[in-house]
Scaffold this active site. Structure first.
Site, PDB file in Angstrom:
ATOM      1  N   ASP A  32       0.924  -1.146   0.099  1.00  0.00           N
ATOM      2  CA  ASP A  32      -0.335  -0.099  -0.001  1.00  0.00           C
ATOM      3  C   ASP A  32       0.873   1.157  -0.074  1.00  0.00           C
ATOM      4  OD1 ASP A  32      -3.210   0.402   0.950  1.00  0.00           O
ATOM      5  OD2 ASP A  32      -1.698   2.395   1.002  1.00  0.00           O
ATOM      6  N   ASN A  88     -13.085  -2.844   2.413  1.00  0.00           N
ATOM      7  CA  ASN A  88     -13.844  -1.591   2.798  1.00  0.00           C
ATOM      8  C   ASN A  88     -14.970  -1.689   1.437  1.00  0.00           C
ATOM      9  OD1 ASN A  88     -12.517  -0.773   4.932  1.00  0.00           O
ATOM     10  ND2 ASN A  88     -11.000  -0.077   3.722  1.00  0.00           N
ATOM     11  N   VAL A  97     -11.047   3.190  -3.736  1.00  0.00           N
ATOM     12  CA  VAL A  97     -10.675   2.703  -4.917  1.00  0.00           C
ATOM     13  C   VAL A  97     -11.618   1.737  -5.395  1.00  0.00           C
ATOM     14  CG1 VAL A  97      -9.171   1.633  -6.398  1.00  0.00           C
ATOM     15  CG2 VAL A  97      -8.276   2.916  -4.506  1.00  0.00           C
ATOM     16  N   HIS A 101     -10.616  -5.067  -3.343  1.00  0.00           N
ATOM     17  CA  HIS A 101      -9.355  -5.573  -3.000  1.00  0.00           C
ATOM     18  C   HIS A 101      -9.340  -5.827  -1.415  1.00  0.00           C
ATOM     19  CE1 HIS A 101      -9.833  -1.264  -2.589  1.00  0.00           C
ATOM     20  NE2 HIS A 101      -8.939  -1.157  -1.412  1.00  0.00           N
ATOM     21  N   HIS A 103      -7.182  -5.924   1.982  1.00  0.00           N
ATOM     22  CA  HIS A 103      -6.106  -5.395   2.756  1.00  0.00           C
ATOM     23  C   HIS A 103      -5.578  -6.443   3.443  1.00  0.00           C
ATOM     24  CE1 HIS A 103      -6.923  -0.671   2.312  1.00  0.00           C
ATOM     25  NE2 HIS A 103      -7.876  -1.322   2.025  1.00  0.00           N
TER      26      HIS A 103
END
Ligand code: 5GP
Length: 115
Positions: A32, A88, A97, A101, A103
């Site tokens: 990240d 999220n 974004v 994805h 994290h």
């Protein structure tokens, strides 16, 4: 008209640079750019799925694969003290974004409940 590429599609196509730590036919893993923990990786599917709430049955294999890859990385990186996977979904959850994805956060105590 084609949708503009997401930042992660641009990274996958090497139009934007990123630090890759893993890649296979279904996904890639990068560091990240704004890490929130000593280890903060993003596990990103190559196929664009905007977010969990827009996922379909046909996405089950690739979305499941993201978690299996996260587990492999956690083993390879010896994250034996623990790690957290976060997805999220939507504005209130902090999604920035619109390209699903996972994290992977580790390397410090992680508060619970989050945020
Ligand atoms: P979200 O807020 O959507 O759950 O997560 C998006 C994540 O992507 C954020 O943690 C943000 O720091 C990261 N990010 C945004 N742009 C870039 C970029 O160009 N390169 C990298 N490596 N990470 C990015």
């Amino acid at each position: 008209m084609d949708m503009p590429k997401t930042v992660f599609q641009k990274i996958a196509d090497r139009e934007i640079s990123a630090t890759f730590v893993y890649e296979d036919e279904l996904c890639f893993v990068i560091r990240d750019i704004n890490p929130q923990a000593p280890t903060h990786l993003l596990v990103v599917p190559k196929k664009l799925v905007a977010r969990v709430s827009e996922s379909a049955a046909a996405d089950a294999t690739v979305i499941g694969h993201l978690i299996v890859v996260a587990g492999k990385l956690a083993r390879d990186l010896q994250l034996t003290d623990g790690f957290r996977l976060v997805i999220n979904n939507g504005r209130q959850a902090g999604e920035t974004v619109p390209h699903l994805h996972v994290h992977l956060l580790a390397g410090r105590e992680l508060a619970w409940p989050p945020g």
